[in-house]
Enzyme design. Sequence first.
Site, PDB file in Angstrom:
ATOM      1  CD  GLU A  96      -2.973  -0.615   2.342  1.00  0.00           C
ATOM      2  OE1 GLU A  96      -4.251  -0.504   2.279  1.00  0.00           O
ATOM      3  OE2 GLU A  96      -2.483  -0.835   3.393  1.00  0.00           O
ATOM      4  CB  CYS A 117       3.064   7.418   3.655  1.00  0.00           C
ATOM      5  SG  CYS A 117       3.658   5.884   4.715  1.00  0.00           S
ATOM      6  CB  CYS A 124       8.028  -5.171   8.785  1.00  0.00           C
ATOM      7  SG  CYS A 124       9.307  -4.215   9.766  1.00  0.00           S
ATOM      8  CB  CYS A 128       7.522  -2.564  16.514  1.00  0.00           C
ATOM      9  SG  CYS A 128       9.088  -2.169  15.914  1.00  0.00           S
ATOM     10  CB  CYS A 131       4.118  -2.181  14.199  1.00  0.00           C
ATOM     11  SG  CYS A 131       4.039  -1.650  12.359  1.00  0.00           S
ATOM     12  CB  SER A 236      10.129   4.187  15.311  1.00  0.00           C
ATOM     13  OG  SER A 236       9.587   4.675  14.056  1.00  0.00           O
ATOM     14  CG  LEU A 237      13.268   7.207  21.143  1.00  0.00           C
ATOM     15  CD1 LEU A 237      14.413   6.604  20.779  1.00  0.00           C
ATOM     16  CD2 LEU A 237      13.401   8.406  22.206  1.00  0.00           C
ATOM     17  CG  HIS A 238       7.776   3.943  19.048  1.00  0.00           C
ATOM     18  ND1 HIS A 238       7.272   5.334  18.708  1.00  0.00           N
ATOM     19  CD2 HIS A 238       7.848   3.181  18.332  1.00  0.00           C
ATOM     20  CE1 HIS A 238       7.082   5.191  17.414  1.00  0.00           C
ATOM     21  NE2 HIS A 238       7.459   4.225  17.006  1.00  0.00           N
ATOM     22  CB  CYS A 355       2.822   5.576   7.598  1.00  0.00           C
ATOM     23  SG  CYS A 355       2.814   7.007   6.630  1.00  0.00           S
TER      24      CYS A 355
HETATM   25  N1  SAH Z   1      10.145   0.619  10.032  1.00  0.00           N
HETATM   26  C1  SAH Z   1      10.129   2.085  10.088  1.00  0.00           C
HETATM   27  C2  SAH Z   1       8.814   2.681   9.133  1.00  0.00           C
HETATM   28  C3  SAH Z   1       7.555   2.021   9.181  1.00  0.00           C
HETATM   29  S1  SAH Z   1       6.552   2.561  10.786  1.00  0.00           S
HETATM   30  C4  SAH Z   1       9.879   2.507  11.652  1.00  0.00           C
HETATM   31  O1  SAH Z   1      10.091   1.765  12.466  1.00  0.00           O
HETATM   32  O2  SAH Z   1      10.317   3.834  11.606  1.00  0.00           O
HETATM   33  C5  SAH Z   1       6.041   4.248  10.620  1.00  0.00           C
HETATM   34  C6  SAH Z   1       5.893   4.584  12.091  1.00  0.00           C
HETATM   35  O3  SAH Z   1       4.502   4.202  12.532  1.00  0.00           O
HETATM   36  C7  SAH Z   1       6.512   4.295  13.048  1.00  0.00           C
HETATM   37  O4  SAH Z   1       7.038   5.383  13.666  1.00  0.00           O
HETATM   38  C8  SAH Z   1       5.887   3.294  13.731  1.00  0.00           C
HETATM   39  O5  SAH Z   1       6.353   2.942  14.911  1.00  0.00           O
HETATM   40  C9  SAH Z   1       4.245   3.923  13.641  1.00  0.00           C
HETATM   41  N2  SAH Z   1       3.298   2.932  14.020  1.00  0.00           N
HETATM   42  C10 SAH Z   1       3.299   1.714  13.823  1.00  0.00           C
HETATM   43  N3  SAH Z   1       2.206   0.910  14.377  1.00  0.00           N
HETATM   44  C11 SAH Z   1       1.629   2.217  14.982  1.00  0.00           C
HETATM   45  C12 SAH Z   1       0.178   2.409  15.489  1.00  0.00           C
HETATM   46  N4  SAH Z   1      -0.405   1.105  15.802  1.00  0.00           N
HETATM   47  N5  SAH Z   1      -0.215   3.430  16.009  1.00  0.00           N
HETATM   48  C13 SAH Z   1       0.535   4.465  15.557  1.00  0.00           C
HETATM   49  N6  SAH Z   1       1.866   4.384  15.201  1.00  0.00           N
HETATM   50  C14 SAH Z   1       2.292   3.345  14.573  1.00  0.00           C
END
Ligand code: SAH
Length: 374
Positions: A96, A117, A124, A128, A131, A236-238, A355
């Site tokens: 997508e 995007c 992947c 994570c 995700c 993507s720190l989180h 995204c």
């Molecule tokens: N692999 C890369 C890019 C793809 S994810 C990365 O990790 O950055 C793009 C963004 O969407 C990342 O910041 C990811 O953590 C976030 N993301 C993934 N699942 C999500 C969700 N359920 N709600 C909000 N953001 C999310």
Amino acid sequence: MKFAPAKPALTGETLETLTARLSERGEPAFRARQILDWVYKKRARSWDEMSNLSKPLRAWLAETFELMPIGLLFDKQSRDVTDKLLFELGDRALIETVIIRAPQEGVGLDESRKTICISTQVGCAMACKFCASGLAGLKRDLEAGEIVAQLLHVCYREDAHDPRAHAGLATFDNIVVMGMGEPLANYDAVLRALTIVNAEWGLGFGGRRITLSTSGLVPKILRLADEPLGFRLAISLHGATDEVREKIMPVNKAYPLEKLIPAIKVFTEKHGRMVTLEFILIEDVNDSLDQAAALRDIAADLHAHVNLIPYNTVEGLPWKRPSGNRMERFADVLREARVPVTLRREKGHDIDAACGQLRLKTEKDRETLEAAAG
Ligand code: SAH
């Protein structure tokens, strides 16, 4: 897991590689530019349209290259903020691309900021925990030509909307590499694709308006810092401590914060531009005020911008976003220290969240879509 297409995609060729292929056939050097002009500027959809090329050359091109390696399966337009394009690849895998119009204060949707995007892998491998994209693991890397083709399809769509404008990507403000996949795990194909997207003979989109988002592959961040095209970086720190980050992002075991943070510093120093730290807020996982304080310290040290993203619920995963109040209190900890922070609360408006929702489509989804399309 490697995809071996019957023919390479023309959209994966650079001016140099195409010139080299053509010179093997005894073609003059300017031929490559003529062909790329048909693809990216005139947006030819068939070899026959390329009227300034001889018939034998067109026949050779058709035998040698796939003009368009992905097919548009479904274009889900919404009057709201996001449109989703679903593509089928040569091996029937599905990916997508998302178009996001971020509404601005006081202007209509047409004048809002527009972002595309793009996806870089089918599935992947980063796994994570929060995700949707990683739920079924990695199927394969995308080829450079499949990445470029997503953007070429966006151009076709713009052309259909306003044929005379022939605007291509000109009406878009940004490209974010935040769709399905970890872009830095498919480094060579992604960099080649973005070189084509950036090139004057290609889509001509400025490198400084392209953001790569990574879950934190340290050696690749260091490599990206030395690339000349000046792409922006989002991390993507989180989780603001190893303890929290490790629980939700397995990549933190290989690249804990003591390795990740210095790599971001190197990138910022070489680039001279702020890196964005993305932080999804998930209730009772990473939304404590202690996490806010730790995040504040990291961001201040890195001179980074923080993007707080309310977690978007994923079917089959146990988490939810914190209350509005709690998110504001979290953001206040950063604001008080004058760390630049954004927290968008309107549902679906956040680019990363939109995204981050991309999930590997199943055969069942395909059947539903095909039925819907008649
Ligand atoms: N692999 C890369 C890019 C793809 S994810 C990365 O990790 O950055 C793009 C963004 O969407 C990342 O910041 C990811 O953590 C976030 N993301 C993934 N699942 C999500 C969700 N359920 N709600 C909000 N953001 C999310």
